[in-house]
Write an enzyme that holds these catalytic residues in place. Sequence first.
Site, PDB file in Angstrom:
ATOM      1  N   HIS A  97       1.647  54.669 -10.348  1.00 49.53           N
ATOM      2  CA  HIS A  97       0.848  55.086 -11.505  1.00 49.53           C
ATOM      3  C   HIS A  97      -0.121  54.018 -12.001  1.00 49.53           C
ATOM      4  CE1 HIS A  97       1.229  58.462 -14.750  1.00 49.53           C
ATOM      5  NE2 HIS A  97      -0.005  58.306 -14.315  1.00 49.53           N
ATOM      6  N   ASP A 124       4.770  62.389 -17.861  1.00 51.24           N
ATOM      7  CA  ASP A 124       5.520  61.238 -17.368  1.00 51.24           C
ATOM      8  C   ASP A 124       6.853  61.142 -18.105  1.00 51.24           C
ATOM      9  OD1 ASP A 124       6.240  58.651 -16.359  1.00 51.24           O
ATOM     10  OD2 ASP A 124       4.126  58.078 -16.296  1.00 51.24           O
ATOM     11  N   HIS A 126       7.926  58.172 -18.610  1.00 55.45           N
ATOM     12  CA  HIS A 126       7.740  56.858 -19.217  1.00 55.45           C
ATOM     13  C   HIS A 126       6.407  56.802 -19.971  1.00 55.45           C
ATOM     14  CE1 HIS A 126      10.098  56.482 -15.459  1.00 55.45           C
ATOM     15  NE2 HIS A 126      10.855  55.659 -16.168  1.00 55.45           N
ATOM     16  N   ASP A 128       4.486  54.101 -20.114  1.00 56.40           N
ATOM     17  CA  ASP A 128       3.555  53.257 -19.352  1.00 56.40           C
ATOM     18  C   ASP A 128       2.631  52.459 -20.263  1.00 56.40           C
ATOM     19  OD1 ASP A 128       4.737  54.234 -17.095  1.00 56.40           O
ATOM     20  OD2 ASP A 128       3.102  55.553 -16.516  1.00 56.40           O
ATOM     21  N   HIS A 141       2.635  49.291 -12.847  1.00 53.71           N
ATOM     22  CA  HIS A 141       2.720  50.742 -13.032  1.00 53.71           C
ATOM     23  C   HIS A 141       3.344  51.086 -14.387  1.00 53.71           C
ATOM     24  CE1 HIS A 141       7.041  51.797 -11.386  1.00 53.71           C
ATOM     25  NE2 HIS A 141       7.065  50.707 -12.134  1.00 53.71           N
ATOM     26  N   ASP A 227       2.791  62.224 -13.178  1.00 55.85           N
ATOM     27  CA  ASP A 227       3.804  61.421 -12.497  1.00 55.85           C
ATOM     28  C   ASP A 227       4.951  62.345 -12.102  1.00 55.85           C
ATOM     29  OD1 ASP A 227       6.087  59.699 -12.045  1.00 55.85           O
ATOM     30  OD2 ASP A 227       5.045  58.109 -13.119  1.00 55.85           O
ATOM     31  N   ASP A 229       7.943  61.804 -11.703  1.00 53.97           N
ATOM     32  CA  ASP A 229       9.198  61.621 -12.428  1.00 53.97           C
ATOM     33  C   ASP A 229       9.198  62.300 -13.795  1.00 53.97           C
ATOM     34  OD1 ASP A 229       8.109  59.833 -14.394  1.00 53.97           O
ATOM     35  OD2 ASP A 229       8.611  58.082 -13.194  1.00 53.97           O
ATOM     36  N   GLU A 272       3.427  58.614  -7.894  1.00 50.46           N
ATOM     37  CA  GLU A 272       4.842  58.225  -7.868  1.00 50.46           C
ATOM     38  C   GLU A 272       5.719  59.145  -7.020  1.00 50.46           C
ATOM     39  OE1 GLU A 272       5.875  55.409  -8.849  1.00 50.46           O
ATOM     40  OE2 GLU A 272       4.497  54.680 -10.401  1.00 50.46           O
TER      41      GLU A 272
END
Length: 305
Positions: A97, A124, A126, A128, A141, A227, A229, A272
């Site tokens: 990412h 996402d 996360h 980030d 990332h 992303d 995830d 990702e």
Amino acid sequence: MRGITLIGAPTDVGASVLGASMGPEALRIAGIAQALRARDMKVFDYGNLLGPGNPQAPAEGGFRHLDEVTAWNRALFAATLDTLSAGRLPLMMGGDHCLAIGSISAVAQHCRARQQRLKVLWFDAHADSNTPASSPSGNLHGMPVACLLGHGPEQLTHLADTSPVLAPREVTMIGIRSVDPAERQFVNEHGIDVYDMRTIDEMGMRAVMQSALADVDAGTHLHVSFDMDFLDPGVAPGVGTPVRGGPTYRETQLCMEMLADCGALASVDLVELNPALDIRNQTAELAVELLESLFGKSTLMREKR
């Protein structure tokens, strides 16, 4: 027919786990080009960008692999800007990412040149949003949102013609459920709109997407940075940093269909995807299914009203 350019960015220099560098080829094996052509898209595969390998070195000055990350993002910035200038939609196939720094910097510069409003939806697990001072690992990332908002190394915050690349009001995060304390403070201080998993649980995905898209109109350039995830790892195991408790397949497909319905989609990151951790390429195949929905494939049986 709508023109779309696939841009492969096969690197994991910004990540903590190796394997995302194989993401573009996994998507090709899963039939991404054929699936999009079946959606009446005119697809051109740009091929894979070239860049430095992963030195697997420790952090220096708060960053891991800063020079390598910069080289990859400069190459992606140029390819994305060329694609947009040609009137085509860029679909960046990552890679980790950190690459969103290059793609979104190019999108932002393109929008400014045309005085067009930009909206970035960040799907996402996360946030980030770490900075060099707050990152526990130095992995870039985990820093792209902060860099795009002007908080990071100069070679990444100044890829475009102005810095910061984005204003906080131009970013909306969806699906967040793993955030460092310093990231939480950063996001709140900057007033970034966030629909975390508790919000999704309380409101439902439909209401969340309606709210996130409420200010998007025909004049908006909508960029989706997705992303893998974002999804629950029970659905998408082939990712480097899985976090339990993510959206289901159906919730995610609803997101994609509602994005397609809004009619403003103009650029995409798909990042990702880690085939080294996948099971028989099922996460790549899932990614292709979601992209089909993003570009118009619908499960709706009744007539749209």
